[in-house]
Every structure is written in C-alpha cells, then in structure tokens.
Design a protein around this motif. Structure first.
Motif, mmCIF file in Angstrom:
data_model
loop_
_atom_site.group_PDB
_atom_site.id
_atom_site.type_symbol
_atom_site.label_atom_id
_atom_site.label_comp_id
_atom_site.label_asym_id
_atom_site.label_seq_id
_atom_site.Cartn_x
_atom_site.Cartn_y
_atom_site.Cartn_z
ATOM 1 N N ASN A 1 -0.732 -0.868 -4.769
ATOM 2 C CA ASN A 1 -1.954 -0.090 -4.550
ATOM 3 C C ASN A 1 -1.535 1.328 -4.211
ATOM 4 O OD1 ASN A 1 -4.260 1.157 -3.392
ATOM 5 N ND2 ASN A 1 -5.122 -0.835 -2.906
ATOM 6 N N LEU A 2 -1.836 2.277 -5.099
ATOM 7 C CA LEU A 2 -1.384 3.663 -4.932
ATOM 8 C C LEU A 2 -2.558 4.588 -4.631
ATOM 9 C CD1 LEU A 2 0.829 5.868 -5.142
ATOM 10 C CD2 LEU A 2 0.340 5.976 -7.593
ATOM 11 N N LYS A 3 -2.408 5.397 -3.577
ATOM 12 C CA LYS A 3 -3.402 6.410 -3.222
ATOM 13 C C LYS A 3 -2.693 7.754 -3.082
ATOM 14 C CE LYS A 3 -6.526 3.273 -0.741
ATOM 15 N NZ LYS A 3 -7.220 3.006 0.540
ATOM 16 N N THR B 1 3.876 14.035 -7.081
ATOM 17 C CA THR B 1 4.875 12.954 -7.100
ATOM 18 C C THR B 1 4.335 11.754 -7.858
ATOM 19 O OG1 THR B 1 5.720 13.689 -4.948
ATOM 20 C CG2 THR B 1 6.323 11.472 -5.661
ATOM 21 N N ALA B 2 3.062 11.432 -7.620
ATOM 22 C CA ALA B 2 2.450 10.297 -8.312
ATOM 23 C C ALA B 2 2.409 10.519 -9.821
ATOM 24 C CB ALA B 2 1.039 10.066 -7.779
ATOM 25 N N ALA B 3 2.275 11.775 -10.234
ATOM 26 C CA ALA B 3 2.147 12.069 -11.662
ATOM 27 C C ALA B 3 3.481 12.063 -12.386
ATOM 28 C CB ALA B 3 1.471 13.429 -11.849
ATOM 29 N N VAL B 4 4.547 12.539 -11.742
ATOM 30 C CA VAL B 4 5.815 12.744 -12.436
ATOM 31 C C VAL B 4 6.891 11.736 -12.032
ATOM 32 C CG1 VAL B 4 7.726 14.358 -12.774
ATOM 33 C CG2 VAL B 4 5.378 15.189 -12.792
ATOM 34 N N ARG B 5 7.022 11.471 -10.750
ATOM 35 C CA ARG B 5 8.146 10.667 -10.266
ATOM 36 C C ARG B 5 7.869 9.166 -10.226
ATOM 37 N NH1 ARG B 5 12.436 14.091 -10.683
ATOM 38 N NH2 ARG B 5 11.909 16.128 -9.796
ATOM 39 N N LEU B 6 6.638 8.774 -9.982
ATOM 40 C CA LEU B 6 6.372 7.368 -9.698
ATOM 41 C C LEU B 6 6.043 6.470 -10.886
ATOM 42 C CD1 LEU B 6 4.461 7.412 -6.286
ATOM 43 C CD2 LEU B 6 6.913 7.289 -6.755
ATOM 44 N N ARG C 1 0.858 -1.196 0.000
ATOM 45 C CA ARG C 1 0.000 0.000 0.000
ATOM 46 C C ARG C 1 0.890 1.241 0.000
ATOM 47 N NH1 ARG C 1 -2.920 -1.199 5.452
ATOM 48 N NH2 ARG C 1 -0.715 -1.558 5.901
ATOM 49 N N ILE C 2 0.818 1.994 -1.102
ATOM 50 C CA ILE C 2 1.685 3.155 -1.301
ATOM 51 C C ILE C 2 0.842 4.424 -1.292
ATOM 52 C CG2 ILE C 2 3.368 4.238 -2.839
ATOM 53 C CD1 ILE C 2 3.798 1.463 -4.095
ATOM 54 N N GLY C 3 1.339 5.444 -0.630
ATOM 55 C CA GLY C 3 0.708 6.760 -0.655
ATOM 56 C C GLY C 3 1.662 7.777 -1.245
ATOM 57 N N ALA C 4 1.129 8.794 -1.906
ATOM 58 C CA ALA C 4 1.995 9.814 -2.512
ATOM 59 C C ALA C 4 1.226 11.109 -2.710
ATOM 60 C CB ALA C 4 2.549 9.329 -3.853
#
Length: 290
Positions: free
Chosen positions: A121-123, A99-104, A92-95
């Motif tokens: 699972n990213l939130k 960060t979720a849009a560019v780095r991950l 379970r990953i949070g960001a």
C-alpha cells in the motif's frame, strides 16, 4: 497469560482505547475490559492509567509490550515457517512523489514477484508529513529526503540510504544559462506543499543568492510543476532523474546548483523502538540487496 491475552493487550496499547481495540478484535468492549483486568490481576500490575476515554500505558505496560511484540512476531514467524510460505500481510509504504515515480516502480514490482503474499500500500506526501506518519505508526516504512536534524530530533527512527539524488534548478527552455541567482529572469518558486524538503532547499538557495522572490505557488504533482515552469510561470528544484525522464515532454532546461544544497540522500525510515515485523524486515533486506 497466553498469546490471545497478549494480542488483546497489544491492540489496546496501539489503539489507546477499549472501544477501538474491541472494533479491531471484532468483539464487545466489555469483553476487552474483562480480559484486560484478568491479565492485570494475573501479573499483579497496572498496565494502563485510565483518564477519561483514553488509556495511557504504564512503565510496566511498556515493558510487557516489548515482550508481547517479540513473542507475537515469533509466533507469526513460526506459523509461516511451518506453512512453508514466505512473508505475508500488509505493508504500508510512504514516499515523496518524485521517489514514487522514478525509484520505486521497479523496486516494488520486483519485491512483489518475490513476496507475492505481501499486500503493498503506497501513499505519497512530503518528507515532513511522512516522518510524522512513521512516528504515529500510520506507516510501516517511508522514503524521505535526508536533512539536518532528521535523526537528532527523532531518535526513534531507524534509517537506511536508498540513493543520492542531485537536485537541479529547472527553468523554461528559452531561459539563459543560470550560474548565480542574478541570471534568473523569473524567480517565483513552483513547489510542493509545505513540509517538502526540496521546497526548503530551493528557498535556501535563493536566499544564499540574495534573490528576492514572491510567495511560492504550490502544486500537487511534479508534472504540474514542470508544465508551469515550461510556460515561464516560475522556477523549480527537482531531482535530475525526474527532469531527465520528462524533459522530452516539456520545453524545459535544467541548471546545476551548489552541491551542498543540490546533493541529497533519499533514505527509508522506520521505527527503531518497535519490534520489526517479518514483512518489514523482508522489505528492508530486499531493498538493501536490490
């Protein structure tokens, strides 16, 4: 005492109630109660203090939980090793949204190729919310903006730097150069919800520049913020990496600000006092070497 009783005890400790543990273990509550009493009897200690419908773990229970985490993690690792497979299970990953849009995307895609049995699972949420979700064990790992007091106030957190972001002030394309706050033609902040570190930094910069500004307008995505900035509704403070990627989609321009406010590390955080699972350990190692 065996792995089954340790797993039952661990589940009760993590859920805080017999009924919740029974649901997770797919058995009836009476079975959980009986097994827990048997474990306490065999060890001759009380593992929980019972208050109404909630169980509070005792110091003896905390000690046993540390051993249970280690033992069960070793058992999982041994089983996976014997099966010849890599790490497997949910992560379970949070960001932060930026960060979720560019780095991950590339990071998670590469990790998935190496560890196909890990269920990602990213939130997305604000830094403040993500930190709390880590502390509440609702997330395994999160990517947040580093800030003063993050570690001092939360000694339970382990962290590692992912990258340094440079935050820039974003205005409509036709806006003049902005060197100080007096150059601003519009001053209304367009921001993410409360708890966003970038929002706090924009407010800090405006106050240092002695700029009077109206109440911020809140948005759920950086695309919405950029769209409204381009329409002249206000200003924003966003990572330069995001702005450069989207400046071809919106008529905007960006301006450098004070490095003390504009330079911020994005860090990944996880619980320090918790036995690190094989999946989490693999992910942290992967990010460190990626």
């Amino acid at each position: 005492m065996n792995s089954t009783s340790l797993n039952l005890f661990k589940t009760v400790a993590e859920t805080g109630s017999i009924s919740a543990a029974a649901r997770n273990l797919h058995c009836v509550s009476s079975n959980v109660t009986t097994r827990l009493k048997q474990l306490e009897s065999s060890l001759d200690v009380s593992l929980f203090i019972r208050e109404k419908n909630r169980l509070h773990i005792t110091p003896e229970g905390e000690l046993l939980l540390r051993y249970a985490n280690k033992i069960l993690a070793l058992l999982d690792e041994a089983e996976l090793s014997m099966q010849g497979t890599k790490a497997a299970g949910p992560l379970r990953i949070g960001a932060m949204e930026t960060t979720a849009a560019v780095r991950l995307p590339s990071l998670l895609a590469n990790f998935h190729r190496e560890m196909p049995f890990v269920e990602l699972n990213l939130k997305t949420s604000s830094t403040e919310v993500l930190v709390q979700q880590i502390l509440n064990s609702e997330l395994d790992i999160a990517f947040v903006a580093d800030h003063h007091g993050l570690h001092a106030e939360n000694s339970r957190l382990q962290s590692q730097v992912l990258c340094q972001e440079t935050l820039v002030l974003v205005t409509a394309a036709e806006h003049q150069d902005v060197t100080t706050g007096s150059d601003l033609k519009v001053t209304r902040p367009l921001v993410f919800v409360k708890g966003c570190n970038y929002r706090a930094r924009l407010g800090q910069w405006l106050r240092l520049q002695n700029v009077d500004y109206a109440d911020p307008l809140e948005f759920g995505s950086f695309q919405a913020i950029l769209g409204c900035v381009s329409a002249g509704m206000g200003i924003a403070l966003l990572p330069e990496s995001i702005v450069r990627q989207y400046e071809g989609n919106f008529p905007i321009r960006w301006h450098s600000i004070t490095p003390e406010i504009g330079n911020v590390n994005t860090v990944m955080i996880w619980l320090k006092n918790r036995e690190v699972s094989r999946v989490l350990n693999c992910f942290v190692s992967f990010v460190a070497t990626a």
